[in-house]
Design a protein around this motif. Sequence first.
Motif, PDB file in Angstrom:
ATOM      1  N   HIS A 146       0.913  -1.293  -0.064  1.00 14.60           N
ATOM      2  CA  HIS A 146       0.073   0.210  -0.035  1.00 14.60           C
ATOM      3  C   HIS A 146       0.770   1.310  -0.038  1.00 14.60           C
ATOM      4  O   HIS A 146       0.737   2.095  -0.778  1.00 14.60           O
ATOM      5  CB  HIS A 146      -0.996  -0.023   1.340  1.00 14.60           C
ATOM      6  N   HIS A 147       1.730   1.159   0.897  1.00 15.42           N
ATOM      7  CA  HIS A 147       2.860   2.477   0.778  1.00 15.42           C
ATOM      8  C   HIS A 147       3.808   2.786  -0.324  1.00 15.42           C
ATOM      9  O   HIS A 147       3.969   3.768  -0.607  1.00 15.42           O
ATOM     10  CB  HIS A 147       3.410   2.481   2.221  1.00 15.42           C
ATOM     11  N   LEU A 148       4.057   1.488  -0.967  1.00 16.81           N
ATOM     12  CA  LEU A 148       4.679   1.613  -2.251  1.00 16.81           C
ATOM     13  C   LEU A 148       4.033   2.578  -3.085  1.00 16.81           C
ATOM     14  O   LEU A 148       4.351   3.161  -3.923  1.00 16.81           O
ATOM     15  CB  LEU A 148       5.281   0.223  -2.808  1.00 16.81           C
ATOM     16  N   ILE A 149       2.643   2.128  -3.421  1.00 14.20           N
ATOM     17  CA  ILE A 149       1.855   2.732  -4.129  1.00 14.20           C
ATOM     18  C   ILE A 149       1.649   4.063  -3.848  1.00 14.20           C
ATOM     19  O   ILE A 149       1.706   5.140  -4.939  1.00 14.20           O
ATOM     20  CB  ILE A 149       0.450   2.017  -4.423  1.00 14.20           C
ATOM     21  N   ARG A 208       5.447   9.931 -18.572  1.00 16.62           N
ATOM     22  CA  ARG A 208       6.411   8.944 -19.173  1.00 16.62           C
ATOM     23  C   ARG A 208       5.636   7.234 -18.974  1.00 16.62           C
ATOM     24  O   ARG A 208       4.822   7.284 -18.142  1.00 16.62           O
ATOM     25  CB  ARG A 208       7.769   8.824 -18.760  1.00 16.62           C
ATOM     26  N   VAL A 209       6.336   6.658 -19.706  1.00 18.44           N
ATOM     27  CA  VAL A 209       5.702   5.092 -19.846  1.00 18.44           C
ATOM     28  C   VAL A 209       7.154   4.298 -19.095  1.00 18.44           C
ATOM     29  O   VAL A 209       8.146   4.561 -19.395  1.00 18.44           O
ATOM     30  CB  VAL A 209       5.416   4.712 -21.063  1.00 18.44           C
ATOM     31  N   ILE A 210       6.766   3.220 -18.366  1.00 17.66           N
ATOM     32  CA  ILE A 210       7.649   2.400 -17.762  1.00 17.66           C
ATOM     33  C   ILE A 210       8.138   1.386 -18.723  1.00 17.66           C
ATOM     34  O   ILE A 210       7.537   0.566 -19.362  1.00 17.66           O
ATOM     35  CB  ILE A 210       7.141   1.625 -16.247  1.00 17.66           C
ATOM     36  N   HIS A 211       9.363   1.510 -18.995  1.00 18.09           N
ATOM     37  CA  HIS A 211      10.168   0.577 -19.792  1.00 18.09           C
ATOM     38  C   HIS A 211      10.787  -0.546 -18.901  1.00 18.09           C
ATOM     39  O   HIS A 211      10.968  -1.723 -19.703  1.00 18.09           O
ATOM     40  CB  HIS A 211      11.526   1.412 -20.305  1.00 18.09           C
ATOM     41  N   SER A 212      11.106  -0.389 -17.779  1.00 18.03           N
ATOM     42  CA  SER A 212      11.486  -1.808 -17.052  1.00 18.03           C
ATOM     43  C   SER A 212      11.390  -1.773 -15.490  1.00 18.03           C
ATOM     44  O   SER A 212      11.138  -0.450 -15.016  1.00 18.03           O
ATOM     45  CB  SER A 212      13.019  -1.882 -17.291  1.00 18.03           C
ATOM     46  N   ILE A 213      11.250  -2.645 -14.975  1.00 17.38           N
ATOM     47  CA  ILE A 213      10.988  -2.761 -13.418  1.00 17.38           C
ATOM     48  C   ILE A 213      11.774  -3.680 -12.914  1.00 17.38           C
ATOM     49  O   ILE A 213      12.048  -4.909 -13.443  1.00 17.38           O
ATOM     50  CB  ILE A 213       9.523  -2.983 -13.001  1.00 17.38           C
ATOM     51  N   ILE A 232       0.495  -0.279  -9.990  1.00 17.57           N
ATOM     52  CA  ILE A 232       1.464   0.606 -10.798  1.00 17.57           C
ATOM     53  C   ILE A 232       1.081   0.963 -12.152  1.00 17.57           C
ATOM     54  O   ILE A 232       1.156   1.872 -12.667  1.00 17.57           O
ATOM     55  CB  ILE A 232       2.927  -0.065 -10.748  1.00 17.57           C
ATOM     56  N   ASN A 233       0.437  -0.151 -12.780  1.00 17.28           N
ATOM     57  CA  ASN A 233       0.172   0.209 -13.999  1.00 17.28           C
ATOM     58  C   ASN A 233      -1.139   1.004 -14.385  1.00 17.28           C
ATOM     59  O   ASN A 233      -1.220   1.654 -15.472  1.00 17.28           O
ATOM     60  CB  ASN A 233      -0.374  -1.122 -15.017  1.00 17.28           C
ATOM     61  N   HIS A 234      -1.927   1.179 -13.115  1.00 17.66           N
ATOM     62  CA  HIS A 234      -2.973   2.079 -13.172  1.00 17.66           C
ATOM     63  C   HIS A 234      -2.371   3.554 -12.940  1.00 17.66           C
ATOM     64  O   HIS A 234      -3.070   4.588 -13.454  1.00 17.66           O
ATOM     65  CB  HIS A 234      -3.839   2.016 -11.822  1.00 17.66           C
ATOM     66  N   ILE A 235      -1.199   3.758 -12.333  1.00 22.29           N
ATOM     67  CA  ILE A 235      -0.704   4.851 -11.944  1.00 22.29           C
ATOM     68  C   ILE A 235       0.169   5.358 -13.190  1.00 22.29           C
ATOM     69  O   ILE A 235       0.044   6.657 -13.656  1.00 22.29           O
ATOM     70  CB  ILE A 235       0.071   4.876 -10.726  1.00 22.29           C
TER      71      ILE A 235
END
Length: 377
Positions: A42-45, A58-63, A85-88
């Motif tokens: 929850h806190h990571l989000i 921006r778009v996330i290229h790698s995680i 993450i993908n929602h944010i």
Amino acid sequence: MFQHKKTISLYIHMPWCIQKCPYCDFNSHTLKKTPDYNAYIHHLIKDLQQDIKFCNDRVIHSIFIGGGTPSLFTAELIYQLLLNINHIMPIEKKAEITIEANPNSVDIERFKGYQQAGINRISIGVQSFQNDKLLKLGRVHNSKEAITAAKFAHNVNLHCFNLDLMHGLPNQNIDDALFDLKQAIEINPPHLSWYQLTIEPNTLFGSKPPILPNDDLLWEIYQQGHQLLVNNGYLQYETSAYAKPNYQCQHNLNYWRFGDYLGIGCGAHGKITQKDGQIIRTIKTRHPKGYLEGHYLEKSYCVSQEDLPFEFFMNRFRLFEPTPKEEFELRTFLPLQTINKQITNAIEKNYITEDKQNWQITEHGKLFLNSLLEIFL
């Protein structure tokens, strides 16, 4: 060659370990009781939501989910994390998504669960396949568990997996080091990280140093190990990274090419270039207690123009590919004339060569990398 300006990488730090290794200077905390893993997700989000202001759509290229021991988190929690993450911030469909795993904290079902959650690359912290070496390193797994975990990775529908191995271990000889590499090669991972144990301050080894191989033996271990890896189809593309063709770690390539990345989680670091050319570095709260109370950002600061050449080359010269001159200008917003004197000095000392488009670190430069980088201080 260059990461598109609309993409960014994301590092996620999971801070807990079953046991702190005596050589580890990463931000990890030994489990005293079971943490509230749900609360941490929850806190990571929330942390990521606060960082959006840096990102310019921006778009996330790698995680990369690192630690600590991320494999203490269930596949269900990792799925929830990636979904949010993908929602944010949108994640590219072909994004490389890595999770680190310790051999003793995984089984085949957990690996399958991670794959179903969206993970397509697993990095397994083996370090050695010899029980006496694992014991000296304070690892909580044994050689059988290491081999089993690596074989699990072969049986899961992943794009890639990596094995972490160390050399220069206490009382290690050449045969010991080559045994570990031969065992890894037999498993046939697409990627191998093979790095030398170093004694860091503020670690148990720092206060009670073990007996390590001398410099001549370390050099012999490296030379023979390197040749063994090359003979088996692995290409060294970075100081301590080897890969089969087309299996380089995209997340780490972004770091070394001085690309931008967000860092969320305890002690995570970020580097984000703003539209005005300023480069901001972020550092998150190190201790889980403060982080779980909602105190995420410890500090942020702008990198000064004077520091940019050193920071750029400190990263870029870890890679053995040519360094495009254009990339220096694109990443730092500085003209090439800024570093004419330093480049001339590096060429005269045979640390690098250059042509019209690129600089290339030499074999001599690889051996004396610290001396090369000092030129840009």
